[in-house]
Write an enzyme that holds these catalytic residues in place. Structure first.
Site, PDB file in Angstrom:
ATOM      1  N   THR A 126       7.819  -5.131   5.910  1.00 20.20           N
ATOM      2  CA  THR A 126       6.362  -5.127   6.048  1.00 20.20           C
ATOM      3  C   THR A 126       5.838  -6.485   6.493  1.00 20.20           C
ATOM      4  OG1 THR A 126       4.344  -5.011   4.713  1.00 20.20           O
ATOM      5  CG2 THR A 126       6.326  -5.607   3.544  1.00 20.20           C
ATOM      6  N   ASP A 127       4.654  -6.489   7.080  1.00 22.84           N
ATOM      7  CA  ASP A 127       4.021  -7.760   7.450  1.00 22.84           C
ATOM      8  C   ASP A 127       3.527  -8.530   6.218  1.00 22.84           C
ATOM      9  OD1 ASP A 127       1.833  -6.151   6.766  1.00 22.84           O
ATOM     10  OD2 ASP A 127       0.773  -6.402   8.663  1.00 22.84           O
ATOM     11  N   GLU A 128       3.451  -7.835   5.059  1.00 16.76           N
ATOM     12  CA  GLU A 128       2.905  -8.498   3.868  1.00 16.76           C
ATOM     13  C   GLU A 128       3.774  -9.647   3.378  1.00 16.76           C
ATOM     14  OE1 GLU A 128       1.277  -6.088   0.795  1.00 16.76           O
ATOM     15  OE2 GLU A 128       0.467  -4.618   2.187  1.00 16.76           O
ATOM     16  N   TYR A 160       4.725  -6.452  -4.939  1.00 17.14           N
ATOM     17  CA  TYR A 160       5.310  -5.603  -3.881  1.00 17.14           C
ATOM     18  C   TYR A 160       5.900  -6.450  -2.766  1.00 17.14           C
ATOM     19  CZ  TYR A 160       5.310  -2.973   0.535  1.00 17.14           C
ATOM     20  OH  TYR A 160       5.657  -2.452   1.759  1.00 17.14           O
ATOM     21  N   LYS A 206       9.747  -7.045  -1.466  1.00 19.54           N
ATOM     22  CA  LYS A 206      10.174  -6.742  -0.089  1.00 19.54           C
ATOM     23  C   LYS A 206      10.779  -8.005   0.557  1.00 19.54           C
ATOM     24  CE  LYS A 206       9.824  -3.460   2.128  1.00 19.54           C
ATOM     25  NZ  LYS A 206      10.706  -2.278   2.310  1.00 19.54           N
TER      26      LYS A 206
HETATM   27  P1  NAD Z   1       6.314   5.949   0.606  1.00 19.42           P
HETATM   28  O1  NAD Z   1       5.959   5.420  -0.728  1.00 19.42           O
HETATM   29  O2  NAD Z   1       5.452   6.970   1.251  1.00 19.42           O
HETATM   30  O3  NAD Z   1       7.788   6.561   0.560  1.00 19.42           O
HETATM   31  C1  NAD Z   1       8.845   5.921  -0.114  1.00 19.42           C
HETATM   32  C2  NAD Z   1       9.982   6.912  -0.266  1.00 19.42           C
HETATM   33  O4  NAD Z   1      11.075   6.241  -0.933  1.00 19.42           O
HETATM   34  C3  NAD Z   1       9.636   8.130  -1.127  1.00 19.42           C
HETATM   35  O5  NAD Z   1      10.077   9.313  -0.505  1.00 19.42           O
HETATM   36  C4  NAD Z   1      10.369   7.875  -2.434  1.00 19.42           C
HETATM   37  O6  NAD Z   1      10.774   9.068  -3.097  1.00 19.42           O
HETATM   38  C5  NAD Z   1      11.580   7.076  -1.952  1.00 19.42           C
HETATM   39  N1  NAD Z   1      12.140   6.240  -3.019  1.00 19.42           N
HETATM   40  C6  NAD Z   1      11.468   5.389  -3.832  1.00 19.42           C
HETATM   41  N2  NAD Z   1      12.328   4.834  -4.705  1.00 19.42           N
HETATM   42  C7  NAD Z   1      13.566   5.319  -4.415  1.00 19.42           C
HETATM   43  C8  NAD Z   1      14.860   5.116  -4.957  1.00 19.42           C
HETATM   44  N3  NAD Z   1      15.065   4.292  -6.010  1.00 19.42           N
HETATM   45  N4  NAD Z   1      15.903   5.764  -4.411  1.00 19.42           N
HETATM   46  C9  NAD Z   1      15.714   6.614  -3.359  1.00 19.42           C
HETATM   47  N5  NAD Z   1      14.512   6.866  -2.827  1.00 19.42           N
HETATM   48  C10 NAD Z   1      13.446   6.221  -3.342  1.00 19.42           C
HETATM   49  O7  NAD Z   1       6.480   4.672   1.536  1.00 19.42           O
HETATM   50  P2  NAD Z   1       6.106   4.459   3.077  1.00 19.42           P
HETATM   51  O8  NAD Z   1       4.708   4.059   3.162  1.00 19.42           O
HETATM   52  O9  NAD Z   1       6.628   5.595   3.865  1.00 19.42           O
HETATM   53  O10 NAD Z   1       7.001   3.159   3.380  1.00 19.42           O
HETATM   54  C11 NAD Z   1       8.366   3.292   3.762  1.00 19.42           C
HETATM   55  C12 NAD Z   1       8.950   1.918   4.001  1.00 19.42           C
HETATM   56  O11 NAD Z   1       8.223   1.255   5.032  1.00 19.42           O
HETATM   57  C13 NAD Z   1       8.888   1.002   2.780  1.00 19.42           C
HETATM   58  O12 NAD Z   1      10.083   0.253   2.754  1.00 19.42           O
HETATM   59  C14 NAD Z   1       7.689   0.106   3.041  1.00 19.42           C
HETATM   60  O13 NAD Z   1       7.863  -1.140   2.418  1.00 19.42           O
HETATM   61  C15 NAD Z   1       7.738  -0.005   4.554  1.00 19.42           C
HETATM   62  N6  NAD Z   1       6.434  -0.233   5.219  1.00 19.42           N
HETATM   63  C16 NAD Z   1       5.364   0.572   4.956  1.00 19.42           C
HETATM   64  C17 NAD Z   1       4.163   0.369   5.648  1.00 19.42           C
HETATM   65  C18 NAD Z   1       2.969   1.266   5.420  1.00 19.42           C
HETATM   66  O14 NAD Z   1       1.901   0.981   5.963  1.00 19.42           O
HETATM   67  N7  NAD Z   1       3.067   2.338   4.667  1.00 19.42           N
HETATM   68  C19 NAD Z   1       4.066  -0.658   6.587  1.00 19.42           C
HETATM   69  C20 NAD Z   1       5.182  -1.482   6.815  1.00 19.42           C
HETATM   70  C21 NAD Z   1       6.371  -1.248   6.131  1.00 19.42           C
HETATM   71  O1  DAU Z   2       0.664  -4.108   5.743  1.00 21.15           O
HETATM   72  C1  DAU Z   2       1.659  -3.159   5.469  1.00 21.15           C
HETATM   73  C2  DAU Z   2       1.424  -2.564   4.095  1.00 21.15           C
HETATM   74  O2  DAU Z   2       0.309  -1.680   4.197  1.00 21.15           O
HETATM   75  C3  DAU Z   2       2.663  -1.820   3.576  1.00 21.15           C
HETATM   76  O3  DAU Z   2       3.715  -2.713   3.413  1.00 21.15           O
HETATM   77  C4  DAU Z   2       2.336  -1.133   2.238  1.00 21.15           C
HETATM   78  O4  DAU Z   2       3.434  -0.366   1.818  1.00 21.15           O
HETATM   79  C5  DAU Z   2       1.136  -0.218   2.446  1.00 21.15           C
HETATM   80  O5  DAU Z   2       0.786   0.390   1.226  1.00 21.15           O
HETATM   81  C6  DAU Z   2      -0.039  -0.998   3.020  1.00 21.15           C
HETATM   82  O6  DAU Z   2      -0.567  -1.925   2.041  1.00 21.15           O
HETATM   83  P1  DAU Z   2      -2.146  -2.156   1.820  1.00 21.15           P
HETATM   84  O7  DAU Z   2      -2.337  -2.694   0.459  1.00 21.15           O
HETATM   85  O8  DAU Z   2      -2.725  -2.889   2.959  1.00 21.15           O
HETATM   86  O9  DAU Z   2      -2.646  -0.609   1.926  1.00 21.15           O
HETATM   87  P2  DAU Z   2      -3.729   0.209   1.062  1.00 21.15           P
HETATM   88  O10 DAU Z   2      -3.929   1.517   1.767  1.00 21.15           O
HETATM   89  O11 DAU Z   2      -3.383   0.242  -0.376  1.00 21.15           O
HETATM   90  O12 DAU Z   2      -5.045  -0.656   1.231  1.00 21.15           O
HETATM   91  C7  DAU Z   2      -5.599  -0.952   2.510  1.00 21.15           C
HETATM   92  C8  DAU Z   2      -6.794  -1.867   2.294  1.00 21.15           C
HETATM   93  O13 DAU Z   2      -7.849  -1.105   1.650  1.00 21.15           O
HETATM   94  C9  DAU Z   2      -6.524  -3.040   1.377  1.00 21.15           C
HETATM   95  O14 DAU Z   2      -7.249  -4.164   1.841  1.00 21.15           O
HETATM   96  C10 DAU Z   2      -7.060  -2.598   0.021  1.00 21.15           C
HETATM   97  C11 DAU Z   2      -8.204  -1.680   0.390  1.00 21.15           C
HETATM   98  N1  DAU Z   2      -8.445  -0.545  -0.543  1.00 21.15           N
HETATM   99  C12 DAU Z   2      -7.417   0.267  -0.844  1.00 21.15           C
HETATM  100  C13 DAU Z   2      -7.591   1.340  -1.707  1.00 21.15           C
HETATM  101  C14 DAU Z   2      -6.426   2.236  -2.073  1.00 21.15           C
HETATM  102  C15 DAU Z   2      -9.723  -0.307  -1.033  1.00 21.15           C
HETATM  103  O15 DAU Z   2     -10.692  -1.036  -0.712  1.00 21.15           O
HETATM  104  N2  DAU Z   2      -9.904   0.752  -1.885  1.00 21.15           N
HETATM  105  C16 DAU Z   2      -8.889   1.592  -2.248  1.00 21.15           C
HETATM  106  O16 DAU Z   2      -9.115   2.537  -3.042  1.00 21.15           O
END
Ligand code: NAD
Ligand code: DAU
Length: 382
Positions: free
Chosen positions: A139-141, A188, A192
């Protein structure tokens, strides 16, 4: 040019949001591959996300915890795994603030367990690491937070075809590059970051062919409704409050999930071993502006008068340590591997809103908990 010939591929976290799009893409695009979706099915795992491909001959689901070293080592032997695309993780920042230990266990120890099992198995083969790939999705975080020194937004120095929409603004002068120093703030992103370091250490120490990518915020179908976009679309539909953290001024850089999946495909096949690639669409939005776009879109589609749902906006206590701004520079990926996002944001958000409104049953199965019951009997953990 394809420089990686892996065919027996484990995709971890394939029942989650991004993972399900990656699994679908690989299963449909590569009928001669053996695609194994390995997932523990935590609260975030939902096999309903993959109903359309679950009976394909090149697809198999295995319920497994990535922390289970023995089970994963056995799976690698049985299936002769030569490629790993690792997405399984605890992914929600708010949960990490309440329960950091689960994040360290899964994201750090789970990743380490996969790496060590892959090392032992691949090193036991006559050809060793040749033709193997361990691709870690991050992730970019991990880069920390950027300053918002242009709160009204400026013309950004980068453009992509897909993001050259009217909005296209940058809220600061700085961007995350592949060379940006890691500076994670939340439990988180700290977990990561640690997993990214372990992946690179396995390349530098043992010669494992690894790749790491760092992507910006994804949006699109099948995202668990704890995250901003699906949560708010659902709340607008049901006239529930929209909890905006702080002043809603934080900036996130959004990418349509299928564009991320396409990038993963390109990088898995053509990316250079030991490299890092940033993935993003140069698409920064202040949360409050994005929320207003969602309100406008849902109201229009549901036939409500313009501005009807604005009264749902509710400012609440800010997230602890809330990062101000993320902005990814993905020039390297675009120049070296020819990937670019395919959708303008306006198009992507319209598709996304329509998808959630059209899939109320998917949403209801999550809110009622039924999505977990469906597969409980079918799959026992290995
Ligand atoms: P998600 O939470 O939707 O899915 C995570 C999946 O991992 C789920 O299906 C869960 O059951 C599985 N999982 C969790 N713990 C596990 C374990 N111990 N063993 C096996 N499976 C397990 O997550 P996502 O948003 O699809 O993110 C997927 C990946 O991409 C993550 O590594 C996250 O850090 C990365 N990522 C997410 C975003 C985003 O915006 N969502 C952006 C950049 C990177
Ligand atoms: O940048 C990549 C990341 O993006 C991934 O690595 C993470 O897995 C993914 O969950 C996401 O993280 P964020 O914290 O940015 O996503 P989230 O949807 O939780 O929140 C987006 C923005 O909105 C953040 O600034 C917090 C804000 N927010 C979120 C929720 C859930 C609110 O203001 N209210 C809310 O209820």
């Amino acid at each position: 040019m394809v420089n990686n010939s892996s065919r027996n591929i484990v995709i971890t976290g394939g029942a989650g949001f991004i993972g399900s799009h990656v699994v679908r893409l690989f299963v449909n695009k590569y009928p001669d591959y053996n695609i194994i979706n390995l997932d523990k099915l935590t609260y975030a795992g939902n096999l309903e996300n993959l109903r359309d491909i679950e009976n394909k001959p090149n697809y198999k689901f295995v319920k497994m915890d990535i922390c289970d070293f023995d089970a994963f080592y056995k799976l690698m032997q049985e299936e002769k795994i030569d490629g790993i695309i690792h997405l399984a993780a605890e992914s929600h920042v708010d949960r990490s603030i309440k329960d950091p230990f689960t994040f360290a266990r899964t994201n750090v120890m789970g990743t380490l367990s996969l790496l060590q099992a892959a090392k032992l198995y691949w090193e036991s083969l006559p050809e060793g690491y040749e033709g193997k790939r361990f691709y870690h999705i991050s992730t970019d975080e991990v880069y920390g937070a950027l300053e918002m020194n242009h709160p009204e937004g400026i013309e950004p120095p980068f453009k992509t075809t897909a993001s050259s929409s009217e909005h296209h603004l940058a809220y600061g002068d700085e961007f995350f590059y592949e060379t940006t120093k890691y500076n994670p703030h939340s439990p988180y992103s700290a977990a990561k970051a640690s997993s990214d370091h372990f992946v690179r250490a396995y390349h530098d120490t043992y010669g494992m062919p690894t790749i790491v990518t760092n992507c910006s915020n994804n949006y699109g179908p099948y995202q668990f409704p704890e995250k901003l976009i699906p949560l708010f679309i659902n709340n607008i539909r049901h006239r529930k409050p929209l909890p905006v953290y702080g002043k809603g001024e934080n900036v996130r850089d959004w990418l349509y999930v299928e564009d991320h999946a396409r990038a993963i495909d390109v990088i898995f096949h053509n990316g250079k071993v030991a490299e890092t690639y940033n993935i993003g669409g140069f698409n920064e939005w202040k949360n409050i502006d994005l929320i207003k776009v969602m309100i406008k879109t849902v109201d229009r589609i549901l036939g409500n008068p313009e501005g009807y749902s604005l009264d749902l906006i509710t400012y609440v206590t800010d997230r602890l340590g809330h990062d101000a701004r993320y902005a990814i520079d993905s020039t390297k990926l675009q120049k070296e591997l020819g990937w670019e996002p395919s959708l303008q944001f306006e198009e992507g958000i319209e598709k996304t809103v329509r998808w959630y409104l059209d899939h109320q049953e998917w949403m209801d199965n999550i809110t009622s908990g039924d999505y977990q019951k469906y597969y409980e009997e079918m799959y026992k953990e290995r």
